[in-house]
Design a protein around this motif. Structure first.
Motif, PDB file in Angstrom:
ATOM      1  N   ARG A   1       0.531  -1.251   0.231  1.00 29.42           N
ATOM      2  CA  ARG A   1       0.057  -0.085   0.290  1.00 29.42           C
ATOM      3  C   ARG A   1       0.827   1.284   0.281  1.00 29.42           C
ATOM      4  NH1 ARG A   1      -5.104   0.072   4.491  1.00 29.42           N
ATOM      5  NH2 ARG A   1      -4.625   2.801   4.359  1.00 29.42           N
TER       6      ARG A   1
ATOM      7  N   ARG B   1     -12.522  -6.843   3.385  1.00 33.60           N
ATOM      8  CA  ARG B   1     -11.615  -6.151   3.026  1.00 33.60           C
ATOM      9  C   ARG B   1     -10.785  -6.877   1.748  1.00 33.60           C
ATOM     10  NH1 ARG B   1     -12.420  -0.640   6.434  1.00 33.60           N
ATOM     11  NH2 ARG B   1     -14.543  -1.258   6.912  1.00 33.60           N
TER      12      ARG B   1
ATOM     13  N   GLU C 288      -7.293  -6.623   1.838  1.00 31.47           N
ATOM     14  CA  GLU C 288      -6.623  -5.193   2.097  1.00 31.47           C
ATOM     15  C   GLU C 288      -5.070  -5.976   1.485  1.00 31.47           C
ATOM     16  OE1 GLU C 288      -6.519  -2.997   4.539  1.00 31.47           O
ATOM     17  OE2 GLU C 288      -8.398  -3.759   5.783  1.00 31.47           O
TER      18      GLU C 288
ATOM     19  N   ILE D 183      -4.193  -9.724  14.656  1.00 29.97           N
ATOM     20  CA  ILE D 183      -6.029  -9.115  14.427  1.00 29.97           C
ATOM     21  C   ILE D 183      -6.059  -7.855  14.249  1.00 29.97           C
ATOM     22  CG2 ILE D 183      -6.347 -11.577  14.771  1.00 29.97           C
ATOM     23  CD1 ILE D 183      -7.931 -10.025  17.675  1.00 29.97           C
TER      24      ILE D 183
ATOM     25  N   ARG E  84      -5.188  -5.770  11.376  1.00 31.27           N
ATOM     26  CA  ARG E  84      -5.289  -5.553  10.115  1.00 31.27           C
ATOM     27  C   ARG E  84      -6.004  -6.928   9.398  1.00 31.27           C
ATOM     28  NH1 ARG E  84      -5.774  -1.462   7.581  1.00 31.27           N
ATOM     29  NH2 ARG E  84      -5.097  -0.389   9.212  1.00 31.27           N
ATOM     30  N   VAL E  85      -7.551  -7.939   8.744  1.00 27.21           N
ATOM     31  CA  VAL E  85      -7.345  -8.490   8.393  1.00 27.21           C
ATOM     32  C   VAL E  85      -8.745  -8.728   7.366  1.00 27.21           C
ATOM     33  CG1 VAL E  85      -6.861 -10.286  10.523  1.00 27.21           C
ATOM     34  CG2 VAL E  85      -8.763  -9.137  10.685  1.00 27.21           C
TER      35      VAL E  85
ATOM     36  N   PHE F  78     -12.939  -9.319   8.882  1.00 20.91           N
ATOM     37  CA  PHE F  78     -13.734  -9.192  10.500  1.00 20.91           C
ATOM     38  C   PHE F  78     -14.944  -8.596  10.870  1.00 20.91           C
ATOM     39  CE2 PHE F  78     -13.529  -5.150   9.756  1.00 20.91           C
ATOM     40  CZ  PHE F  78     -13.434  -5.162   7.779  1.00 20.91           C
TER      41      PHE F  78
ATOM     42  N   GLU G  76      -6.017   3.479  15.139  1.00 19.51           N
ATOM     43  CA  GLU G  76      -7.502   3.232  14.429  1.00 19.51           C
ATOM     44  C   GLU G  76      -8.244   2.067  15.553  1.00 19.51           C
ATOM     45  OE1 GLU G  76      -9.650   4.737  11.131  1.00 19.51           O
ATOM     46  OE2 GLU G  76     -11.404   3.329  12.371  1.00 19.51           O
ATOM     47  N   LEU G  77      -9.097   2.513  16.312  1.00 19.36           N
ATOM     48  CA  LEU G  77      -9.696   1.205  17.277  1.00 19.36           C
ATOM     49  C   LEU G  77     -11.134   1.122  16.578  1.00 19.36           C
ATOM     50  CD1 LEU G  77     -10.055  -0.413  19.189  1.00 19.36           C
ATOM     51  CD2 LEU G  77     -11.015   1.216  21.257  1.00 19.36           C
ATOM     52  N   GLU G  78     -11.856   2.169  16.057  1.00 22.84           N
ATOM     53  CA  GLU G  78     -12.928   3.046  16.364  1.00 22.84           C
ATOM     54  C   GLU G  78     -12.943   4.509  15.578  1.00 22.84           C
ATOM     55  OE1 GLU G  78     -16.201   2.156  19.422  1.00 22.84           O
ATOM     56  OE2 GLU G  78     -17.326   3.676  17.765  1.00 22.84           O
TER      57      GLU G  78
ATOM     58  N   SER H 148     -18.114   3.765  14.100  1.00 25.12           N
ATOM     59  CA  SER H 148     -18.398   2.204  13.529  1.00 25.12           C
ATOM     60  C   SER H 148     -16.354   1.838  14.172  1.00 25.12           C
ATOM     61  CB  SER H 148     -17.208   2.529  12.504  1.00 25.12           C
ATOM     62  OG  SER H 148     -16.668   1.098  11.957  1.00 25.12           O
ATOM     63  N   ALA H 149     -16.273   0.278  15.431  1.00 29.00           N
ATOM     64  CA  ALA H 149     -15.848   0.155  15.622  1.00 29.00           C
ATOM     65  C   ALA H 149     -14.916  -1.257  15.468  1.00 29.00           C
ATOM     66  CB  ALA H 149     -16.636  -0.408  17.637  1.00 29.00           C
ATOM     67  N   GLY H 150     -14.238  -2.318  15.162  1.00 35.10           N
ATOM     68  CA  GLY H 150     -13.861  -2.955  15.337  1.00 35.10           C
ATOM     69  C   GLY H 150     -13.760  -4.259  16.421  1.00 35.10           C
TER      70      GLY H 150
ATOM     71  N   ARG I 179     -10.166  -5.592  16.483  1.00 33.84           N
ATOM     72  CA  ARG I 179      -9.242  -4.586  16.985  1.00 33.84           C
ATOM     73  C   ARG I 179      -9.615  -4.294  18.760  1.00 33.84           C
ATOM     74  NH1 ARG I 179      -7.971   0.086  12.461  1.00 33.84           N
ATOM     75  NH2 ARG I 179      -7.718  -1.810  10.672  1.00 33.84           N
TER      76      ARG I 179
HETATM   77  P1  ATP Z   1      -7.922   1.614   8.684  1.00 37.31           P
HETATM   78  O1  ATP Z   1      -7.704   3.458   8.057  1.00 37.31           O
HETATM   79  O2  ATP Z   1      -7.143   1.693   9.951  1.00 37.31           O
HETATM   80  O3  ATP Z   1      -7.883   0.708   7.571  1.00 37.31           O
HETATM   81  P2  ATP Z   1     -10.375   3.121   8.073  1.00 37.31           P
HETATM   82  O4  ATP Z   1     -10.408   3.542   8.081  1.00 37.31           O
HETATM   83  O5  ATP Z   1     -10.353   2.151   6.798  1.00 37.31           O
HETATM   84  O6  ATP Z   1      -9.140   1.193   8.781  1.00 37.31           O
HETATM   85  P3  ATP Z   1     -12.899   2.166   8.792  1.00 37.31           P
HETATM   86  O7  ATP Z   1     -13.338   1.998   7.358  1.00 37.31           O
HETATM   87  O8  ATP Z   1     -13.662   3.577   9.590  1.00 37.31           O
HETATM   88  O9  ATP Z   1     -11.391   1.710   9.172  1.00 37.31           O
HETATM   89  O10 ATP Z   1     -14.091   0.644   9.577  1.00 37.31           O
HETATM   90  C1  ATP Z   1     -13.791   0.943  11.185  1.00 37.31           C
HETATM   91  C2  ATP Z   1     -13.574  -0.282  11.808  1.00 37.31           C
HETATM   92  O11 ATP Z   1     -13.716  -0.933  11.493  1.00 37.31           O
HETATM   93  C3  ATP Z   1     -12.116   0.680  12.107  1.00 37.31           C
HETATM   94  O12 ATP Z   1     -12.311   1.560  13.373  1.00 37.31           O
HETATM   95  C4  ATP Z   1     -11.325  -0.584  12.718  1.00 37.31           C
HETATM   96  O13 ATP Z   1     -12.032  -0.671  14.244  1.00 37.31           O
HETATM   97  C5  ATP Z   1     -12.418  -1.691  11.735  1.00 37.31           C
HETATM   98  N1  ATP Z   1     -11.548  -2.165  10.406  1.00 37.31           N
HETATM   99  C6  ATP Z   1     -11.308  -2.235   9.839  1.00 37.31           C
HETATM  100  N2  ATP Z   1     -10.845  -2.743   8.262  1.00 37.31           N
HETATM  101  C7  ATP Z   1     -10.485  -3.412   9.461  1.00 37.31           C
HETATM  102  C8  ATP Z   1      -9.748  -4.092   8.642  1.00 37.31           C
HETATM  103  N3  ATP Z   1      -9.165  -4.931   8.059  1.00 37.31           N
HETATM  104  N4  ATP Z   1      -8.918  -5.711   9.802  1.00 37.31           N
HETATM  105  C9  ATP Z   1      -9.686  -5.536  11.090  1.00 37.31           C
HETATM  106  N5  ATP Z   1     -10.419  -4.193  11.467  1.00 37.31           N
HETATM  107  C10 ATP Z   1     -10.278  -3.444  11.138  1.00 37.31           C
END
Ligand code: ATP
Length: 452
Positions: free
Chosen positions: A99, A177, A179, A186, A188-189, A192, A261-263, A318-320, A323
């Motif tokens: 990336r 996603r 990725e 766990i 970035r997976v 999820f 980022e957590l949420e 929006s929380a993971g 994470r």
């Molecule tokens: P990042 O910038 O880290 O890729 P994002 O801004 O794309 O995250 P959001 O689209 O806002 O993430 O998704 C909301 C929540 O979903 C995130 O705060 C995270 O907790 C979770 N999340 C998003 N992508 C992933 C992933 N690939 N693996 C695990 N959790 C994820």
């Protein structure tokens, strides 16, 4: 205390049955993990705590569990087909892919070459064929976020519950996603879970509600055992905002690999319902939306005072789940030096999150009376409905204590010969390691206190 490295957590998770690499016996697939016997309990408890605080303890939020497979038109209208991309680069030297925005000094992390292709957009959505013929004409996306089906169900829910703005719809579920570089365990997976709330408000009250939800969400993470000093909220820069967002606050956590980022809590304006509504021109939509010629339903609501209809704004926390679980495991992980010179690893989870709520241990595994009494106690505590109670029928007591410290069981209850005489048991507290004698008749009450 927290773990000193991600490796410590990964090792504990495998050793004690929390998390395994998915497809492990065939070499695994990057970015996929399986939750084992302890992991599934911890995850369910975390999701339940979120659901309880969002749906049960409030009177302005309804729940939903929508399908994962999504019609392409939904993700066309939402803008995902065009913009849900990350910038992809190839290393011309070692052929690895990265990336672009995560590289330092535009250098390949694998071979350190600077000979990279120009970045090109790579769409993160997974596709799958629908129906028996896979000729590309009929397909669905695996949802990249849970919220789109909340918007498409908006009218179903307002019609069936008579909710009026302000109110919310909550959903927990899988998101997918593709990725480019899944990493950090766990964190970035590719598959999820998300816990998402879409809270619908009147335009004009959106800034206030946004602030409200940022505060609420930080408080909630603290109530799950995440310490304040490791949580930071940051305003996402205007240039970094998603296409739908007027303002986003990210709750960042000090993960073992760094602050990330957590949420995310976004003010999505009227973009979502405005994108999915029929007859867009009948409404005064403030955001820039794609023309919609497919929707069959108007997604506006009535302004009773002014006798007009409008498209509500949306605030989205929006929380993971994954994470969150990583943050909680990290916070709970404690390495303690004991007085006798030994060390112990203990997971100081909040009791409501602990995978096992209590372990009942018969001191003599081959004594029928002791084992029978232990079973009675296990069943009684199990019936109180606080979560899983386990009968420990193997290993010696020391080994059982070590295991239950490491998986975060709040109490161990030992049934011994004295129990048969005076109907009392020994209860050992995980955190203090204190042991006290409790009469069987008081045990239920003693146990329930841990969860209040
Ligand atoms: P990042 O910038 O880290 O890729 P994002 O801004 O794309 O995250 P959001 O689209 O806002 O993430 O998704 C909301 C929540 O979903 C995130 O705060 C995270 O907790 C979770 N999340 C998003 N992508 C992933 C992933 N690939 N693996 C695990 N959790 C994820």
């Amino acid at each position: 205390m927290t773990a000193s490295s991600m490796e410590e957590l990964v090792s504990l998770c495998k050793r004690r049955g929390f998390i395994f690499q998915s497809n492990d016996i065939y070499g695994g697939i990057k970015g996929l993990y399986d939750y084992g016997p302890m992991g599934v309990e911890l995850k369910n408890n975390l999701k339940q705590a979120w659901w309880k605080s969002m749906v049960y303890e409030r009177d302005d939020i309804e729940g939903l569990d929508a399908s994962i497979l999504s019609a392409p038109v939904v993700l066309q209208q939402s803008g995902h087909e065009d913009t849900f991309t990350d910038p992809l680069v190839d290393c011309k030297n070692c052929k690895s892919r990265w990336r672009a925005d995560q590289l330092s000094n535009n250098t390949c992390p694998e071979c350190k070459s600077e000979d990279l292709t120009d970045p090109r957009p790579f769409n993160l959505m997974f596709k799958t064929a629908i129906g028996p013929v896979d000729d590309g004409s009929s397909f669905a996306y695996l949802r990249p976020e849970t919220c789109q089906q909340i918007f498409t169900n908006f009218k179903n829910i307002t019609d069936s519950t008579s909710r009026v703005v302000p109110f919310g719809i909550a959903q927990i579920g899988k998101a997918f996603r593709n990725e480019i570089t899944p990493r950090n365990f766990i964190f970035r997976v590719r598959e999820f879970e998300q816990m998402e709330l879409e809270f619908f408000v009147k335009p004009g009250s959106d800034d206030e509600w946004h602030q409200y939800w940022v505060e609420k969400r930080i408080e909630w993470w603290e109530s799950q055992g995440v310490s304040k000093k490791n949580l930071h909220s940051i305003d996402v820069e205007k240039s970094e905002l998603s296409h739908y967002s007027k303002a986003t606050v990210d709750i960042m956590y000090e993960f073992p690999h760094g602050k990330e980022e957590l949420e995310g809590i976004a003010n999505r304006t009227d973009f979502d319902l405005g994108s999915h509504t029929k007859n867009q021109k009948d409404f005064d939509i403030t955001s820039v939306v794609k023309k919609n010629e497919h929707s069959t339903t108007k997604l506006g609501v009535q302004n009773l005072e002014e006798k007009t209809s409008y498209i509500p704004y949306v605030i989205e926390p929006s929380a993971g789940v994954d994470r969150g679980l990583l943050a909680i495991l990290n916070e709970a992980y404690t390495l303690e030096n004991l007085e006798n010179g030994n060390t112990r690893t203990v997971l100081k989870l909040k009791p409501h999150l602990s995978p096992i709520k209590a372990a009942v241990i018969p001191l003599k595994k081959n004594n029928e009376q002791i084992v029978a009494k232990a079973k009675v106690i296990k069943n009684e505590l199990q019936n109180l409905g606080m979560g899983r109670v386990i009968l420990e029928n193997s290993g010696n007591i020391g080994k059982n204590y070590r295991r239950h410290d490491e998986i975060g069981t709040p109490i161990c209850i030992t049934v011994d010969f004295e129990t048969l005489d005076d109907d009392s048991v020994t209860v050992r507290d995980r955190d203090s390691m204190n042991q006290e004698r409790v009469s069987s008749t008081e045990l239920n009450q003693f146990y329930q206190k841990y969860f209040h």
